[in-house]
Each structure stands twice: as structure tokens, then as C-alpha cells.
Design a protein around this motif. Structure first.
Motif, PDB file in Angstrom:
ATOM      1  N   HIS A 385     -27.467 -40.545  25.999  1.00  0.00           N
ATOM      2  CA  HIS A 385     -28.442 -41.410  25.321  1.00  0.00           C
ATOM      3  C   HIS A 385     -27.926 -41.930  23.971  1.00  0.00           C
ATOM      4  CE1 HIS A 385     -32.269 -42.877  23.772  1.00  0.00           C
ATOM      5  NE2 HIS A 385     -32.160 -42.033  22.734  1.00  0.00           N
ATOM      6  N   VAL A 386     -27.315 -41.068  23.181  1.00  0.00           N
ATOM      7  CA  VAL A 386     -26.850 -41.448  21.842  1.00  0.00           C
ATOM      8  C   VAL A 386     -25.807 -42.558  21.921  1.00  0.00           C
ATOM      9  CG1 VAL A 386     -25.614 -40.672  19.793  1.00  0.00           C
ATOM     10  CG2 VAL A 386     -27.390 -39.223  20.801  1.00  0.00           C
ATOM     11  N   ALA A 517     -34.464 -45.233  27.612  1.00  0.00           N
ATOM     12  CA  ALA A 517     -35.253 -44.231  28.333  1.00  0.00           C
ATOM     13  C   ALA A 517     -35.792 -44.795  29.642  1.00  0.00           C
ATOM     14  CB  ALA A 517     -36.404 -43.750  27.448  1.00  0.00           C
ATOM     15  N   LEU A 518     -36.121 -46.088  29.653  1.00  0.00           N
ATOM     16  CA  LEU A 518     -36.685 -46.707  30.856  1.00  0.00           C
ATOM     17  C   LEU A 518     -35.640 -46.905  31.941  1.00  0.00           C
ATOM     18  CD1 LEU A 518     -39.056 -49.416  29.283  1.00  0.00           C
ATOM     19  CD2 LEU A 518     -39.711 -47.219  30.285  1.00  0.00           C
ATOM     20  N   VAL A 519     -34.469 -47.400  31.588  1.00  0.00           N
ATOM     21  CA  VAL A 519     -33.481 -47.783  32.607  1.00  0.00           C
ATOM     22  C   VAL A 519     -32.497 -46.671  32.926  1.00  0.00           C
ATOM     23  CG1 VAL A 519     -33.644 -50.218  31.986  1.00  0.00           C
ATOM     24  CG2 VAL A 519     -31.916 -48.789  30.906  1.00  0.00           C
ATOM     25  N   SER A 529     -36.178 -50.106  37.374  1.00  0.00           N
ATOM     26  CA  SER A 529     -35.415 -51.337  37.631  1.00  0.00           C
ATOM     27  C   SER A 529     -35.391 -52.201  36.370  1.00  0.00           C
ATOM     28  CB  SER A 529     -36.053 -52.124  38.780  1.00  0.00           C
ATOM     29  OG  SER A 529     -37.337 -52.624  38.383  1.00  0.00           O
ATOM     30  N   PHE A 530     -34.358 -53.036  36.299  1.00  0.00           N
ATOM     31  CA  PHE A 530     -34.249 -53.896  35.115  1.00  0.00           C
ATOM     32  C   PHE A 530     -35.466 -54.810  34.986  1.00  0.00           C
ATOM     33  CE2 PHE A 530     -29.460 -53.445  35.756  1.00  0.00           C
ATOM     34  CZ  PHE A 530     -29.371 -52.428  34.820  1.00  0.00           C
ATOM     35  N   GLN A 531     -35.974 -55.285  36.139  1.00  0.00           N
ATOM     36  CA  GLN A 531     -37.113 -56.205  36.134  1.00  0.00           C
ATOM     37  C   GLN A 531     -38.353 -55.510  35.586  1.00  0.00           C
ATOM     38  OE1 GLN A 531     -37.141 -59.448  36.843  1.00  0.00           O
ATOM     39  NE2 GLN A 531     -39.344 -59.642  36.449  1.00  0.00           N
TER      40      GLN A 531
END
Length: 567
Positions: A385-386, A517-519, A529-531
């Protein structure tokens, strides 16, 4: 003839009063002596022309005997003072002593046969003259006059052929006329025996010529000019160079020659606007650019000498019509060299500090990256993540710099934000593994503990960066670490800040933090998903995120998705 002699005498008196009323504070002793002595001589001619007895004639002759003794010496000394000729003092002393010795002999022996063997008065229509049979003393007088006049001619030749560059042409011409008049007058005196009648008029004319030369020379005499400007106070620190309103060189002081030796090649009345000599164009341009309000120090360099200068103005004549320019020069070589040396040492110190700062910064960044890797290795739910958020931050900030609406972001702030990004989650090092690595949903108590990581991150930032001199970087890093979980609507943590109260760098970090965090895949969820992630981010603009960053986020979408595809 008595009347004409009287007019010659009155002409000298007028000369004296003119000098007294002129106000020129630098009148040479030779000029004063010349005016006074010619009055004695011309008064003697008046008395001779009115003599009734031989005794009266001899007494009158004693008065005018200054004529062939002291007066020629005074004319010579007066010329030398205007020419500023450095003749040895012993020559002047010998001339004066010899002249006075002959004068005393004439007074003692005027009726004793050694000067006049016999005297016969000749009354005439225009006054009394006398016929004399001369004694041996008069030949000493003639020899002395010849030597003095020869020295006067030599002084004139010396100026014309060797020093004319430093003397005004009008002064040379005037003293040439004066010398010719005196030599011709004395030659006629020797030839026309016993006639001395022409000499009072020669003395009157020469006295006025001398006065004219002294006055003209004083207008161009740099020492006189400086004395007037400095109210007769001596000044050995500054050098002075003068030019008239036509940019003609008037002269300079000895100190100026020390500072700018090239001034020795300048000629009196030389026009610097057309001259090709060294520094001529500099002086000309300085005069063109001069304004009375400009008091800023300026510098000029001559060979190895550096000097500071300023321009003073004065009036060249009594009628205050001809303005002239006086350059005041101060030798700043030693001071400037010292400043240059200090500046050089400062540059070396700055370079050393720069190197040391870069080293410290590099070490700090390595420590930070190391700590970030430790966090990633401990937090299985957010692995990498960092590193990923650091890349997202770079993409977002670069887009902001290209947007004219965000002129507040310069190169310094851009670098500070990118460098600070890896430190935003340092506080997770203080979170227990059981919470940090929990695969399922956190309890309320566990979530409360997890939320402390942002404040802990800020504390660790201050501890790590306490010795960093770049306060702007420390402040940016602190704000980003502490406030990246704040929300635009004020429902975030740790301080519940809302809107523009949230530091700008933290608002950018919030977008990067949530998007990753989402992707990204977590232990408790699959990557979105990116969308869908894009839709979620846009929907939260104005509630969770700064709405002004929406357009920037949209513009960055292609680069962000490409980055994650290439992981």
C-alpha cells in the motif's frame, strides 16, 4: 604722462579690490604679492614724473626699484603656481634673496655712485624724466633680470612642450602673451636709455592677464573645486575627477590617479564622449545616466583596483550657469576583496551544508522507506500500500501542477508531498498485530485503536524529522500523516476537520489512500473493478473528498488504471 601713470596705478588698485570682492578662497600668495608690488612700482613712476629735485627723483626711484628686482621673480612664481610646476624651493629662495639683496644695495647706494654716478632731471611736457650715468650695481640688476626672464621663458617652454596636456590652452596662450610683454618691455628698457615710461602699462596689462589666468585656472582646478564642495575640509580618503557640462575633462586629484592610473593619459578639455581612452565611455555613460535622486553606490574596476563612486554636481562659474560633474571615488579594493573572500567561504560552507543535508535527507528517506516496508510486511491486508500510494500521489500532484487553477503548487511543494507520502501510515507500527493482521471485520474497540494510527504517524514524523532544517517539508509531512483520514464533511478523524480546514496535501493523500484500498486485493475482499472504483470515488466527491479535486482525479484516471494494470 603723470595721468597715464596714475591710470596704470589705479588699474592695479582695481585689480586688488576685484580680488578682495571675488570670494575665491584659494588666492595664491604670489598673486596677492604681484598686485601689491605692482602698485609700489607704478606709484614710484607717478612720483618720478612729478619730481622737482634730484633728491625727490632718487627717492621715487627707490620706490620703483622693485621693478627690476622683486617684481620679475613674483611674475615667475605666479606662473609656476598656476602651472603647478614642482620646481625646487631653493631656486625660489635664491631668486628672492638675490632680488632683495640688489634692492637693498640700490636703496643704500642710489646716491653714493655705485648705482647712479650722476642724475639729471629733465622736465618735459608730459612730466619729469631723468638722465643718469649708471654705476656697477645696475649691471648686477640687469644680469638678475635676464636670468629671471630666462627662467620664465624656460617655464613656458617646459609647459608648451612637455606638460601642455595638463594645462588649459587658454592659460598657456595668456601666459605666453604675458611673458612676451615682459621680455619685450625689459629689452626696450635696456635699449631706450633713460626711458622706463612703457613699463607701468606693461605691468598693468600683465597683472590683469595674471588675474585672468588665476581665475580661469581656479574654475578648472580640481583642488579648488573639492575644497569648495567639502567646505575647505581636507579629504584624503576620496579621489575626485571633474568634467564640465560638455563632457570635457577638467582634472583629477592625486588620489584619483592612484585609484585609476589611466587618468594620467587624459588631456585638459579632452571630450570624453568622443575619446577612445580607457574609461572615457564609462564616465560619459555615467553622466548620461546620472540623476540627482540616484544615491545608490556604484562600482568601477581599474586593473586590480575596485572603487566605489558617486557623482556630485557643482557650478563652474560665479553666475551658476555652467553645471559640472565631480566623480567622488573611494578605493574599495581591500573591502571588496574581503567581501569576496567571505562570500567564497560562504559558498563553500553552503555547498558543504547542501551535501550534508542531502546525505541526511537520503538517510532519512531510506529509514522511512525501510519503516514503510516493515509496515507493509506486518499488514497483510494492505501489502504494498505505501509504495502504491506514493506513485498515485506523484500522478495526482503532477496533474495539479499542470492545472492553472492550482498555481499554489510549485516544485518545492510537489517534492515535499511526494517525499512525505511514504510516511503517512508510520503510526501502524504501534498497532498490535492482532488488530493489524485481523482477516475479518474489526470490532468497534479494535477500530477505535486502529484510528489512532494517524495521530501516531504525526508524532513519529516529528520525532524522525526533528533535525531537518526544511520546516516546509516537516509541516507538509506532519499534515499529510495526521489528517489523511479527515473527511470533507467533517466526519473523519482524528480531529474532525472539515472543508478547507483540512490541509491541502492531506486532501490529496486521502484520494490516493482510498483509491488504492478500492482497487487493491485485501485479505477480506477482492479488488474492485476500475469502473466501479471510479464511480465510488466520484460519488464521494463533496462528502468524503474535496470536490475541487474531482476534475483532477478524472484527468488522472487513465494513468492510474494503467499503473495498476502494470503491477
Amino acid at each position: 604722462m603723470t595721468l597715464l601713470y596714475a591710470l596704470a596705478f589705479l588699474s592695479g588698485v582695481a585689480c586688488f579690490f576685484y580680488i578682495s570682492a571675488d570670494g575665491n578662497k584659494k588666492i595664491s600668495p604670489a598673486q596677492i604679492s604681484l598686485v601689491i608690488t605692482t602698485q609700489f612700482v607704478n606709484l614710484g613712476y607717478v612720483f618720478v614724473s612729478n619730481a622737482k629735485t634730484v633728491g625727490e627723483g632718487i627717492l621715487a626711484n627707490n620706490l620703483l626699484s622693485f621693478d627690476g628686482t622683486i617684481l620679475p621673480v613674483i611674475f615667475l612664481i605666479d606662473m609656476l603656481s598656476v602651472y603647478k610646476a614642482e620646481w625646487p624651493r631653493w631656486i625660489r629662495r635664491i631668486l628672492y634673496m638675490t632680488g632683495f639683496a640688489i634692492l637693498i644695495l640700490i636703496w643704500r647706494e642710489s646716491d653714493g655712485g655705485l648705482y647712479f654716478r650722476s642724475v639729471e632731471l629733465i622736465p618735459g611736457k608730459f612730466g619729469t624724466t631723468y638722465k643718469v650715468e649708471t654705476g656697477p650695481i645696475i649691471y648686477f640688476q640687469y644680469a638678475f633680470i635676464t636670468i629671471t626672464l630666462s627662467l620664465m621663458v624656460y617655464a613656458l617652454i617646459d609647459v608648451v612642450y612637455f606638460r601642455r596636456k595638463k594645462i588649459l590652452p587658454v592659460v598657456i596662450r595668456t601666459y605666453t602673451i604675458m611673458t612676451l610683454l615682459l621680455v619685450t618691455g625689459y629689452l626696450l628698457t635696456l635699449i631706450l636709455d633713460p626711458t622706463y615710461f612703457h613699463m607701468p602699462f606693461v605691468y598693468a596689462i600683465c597683472t590683469w592677464l595674471s588675474l585672468y589666468c588665476n581665475k580661469t585656472a581656479s574654475y578648472y582646478d580640481i583642488e579648488v573645486i573639492v575644497s569648495k564642495i567639502n567646505n575647505n575640509k581636507s579629504n584624503s580618503i576620496h579621489g575626485y575627477v571633474a568634467f564640465n557640462q560638455n563632457k570635457e575633462y577638467l582634472g583629477c586629484t592625486e588620489k584619483a590617479l592612484e585609484i585609476i592610473p589611466e587618468l594620467q593619459t587624459y588631456t585638459a578639455k579632452e571630450n570624453i564622449e568622443t575619446s577612445t581612452k580607457d574609461f572615457a565611455s564609462f564616465f560619459s555613460n555615467a553622466i548620461d545616466q546620472f540623476t540627482p535622486e540616484d544615491n545608490e553606490d556604484k562600482f568601477i574596476q581599474s586593473s586590480d583596483i575596485i572603487c566605489k563612486f558617486k557623482i556630485l554636481t557643482y557650478f563652474q562659474d560665479r553666475r551658476n550657469k555652467k553645471e559640472a560633474y565631480l566623480f567622488e571615488l573611494t578605493d574599495e579594493t581591500e573591502h571588496k576583496n574581503y567581501l569576496d573572500l567571505v562570500e567564497h567561504h560562504n559558498e563553500i560552507l553552503k555547498e558543504e551544508v547542501k551535501v550534508q543535508t542531502a546525505l541526511i535527507t537520503s538517510i532519512q528517506e531510506r529509514v522511512v522507506i525501510g519503516l514503510a516496508n516493515v509496515i507493509d510486511s506486518r499488514d497483510d491486508s494492505t501489502g504494498g500500500h505505501v509504495k502504491r500510494t506514493s506513485e498515485i500521489i506523484s500522478i495526482l500532484v503532477d496533474a495539479l501542477m499542470d492545472n492553472p487553477l492550482y498555481e499554489c503548487i510549485d516544485e518545492t511543494l510537489r517534492n515535499d508531498i511526494v517525499r512525505a507520502a511514504p510516511m503517512h501510515d508510520l503510526g501502524k507500527l504501534t498497532i498490535d498485530n492482532s488488530i493489524l493482521q485481523k482477516p475479518g471485520k474489526l470490532t468497534d474497540e479494535e477500530y477505535k485503536i486502529m484510528k489512532t494510527h494517524s495521530a501516531k504517524s504525526a508524532e513519529m514524523v516529528l520525532s524522525i524529522l526533528k533535525d531537518v532544517e526544511e520546516k516546509h517539508f516537516v509541516d507538509t509531512t506532519y499534515n499529510l500523516a495526521r489528517h489523511h483520514h479527515e473527511r470533507w464533511d467533517g466526519k473523519g478523524y482524528p480531529d474532525g476537520l472539515a472543508g478547507n480546514d483540512i490541509p491541502f496535501e492531506a486532501r490529496i493523500m486521502a484520494i490516493a489512500d482510498v483509491y488504492d484500498a478500492l482497487v487493491s486485493k485485501r485479505c477480506y475482499k477482492e479488488p474492485m473493478s476500475f469502473q466501479l472504483a471510479y464511480k465510488t470515488m466520484i460519488e464521494n466527491m463533496g462528502s468524503q473528498f474535496d470536490p475541487s479535486l474531482e476534475e483532477v482525479f478524472k484527468a488522472c484516471r487513465p494513468k492510474l488504471e494503467e499503473f495498476y494494470r502494470n503491477l
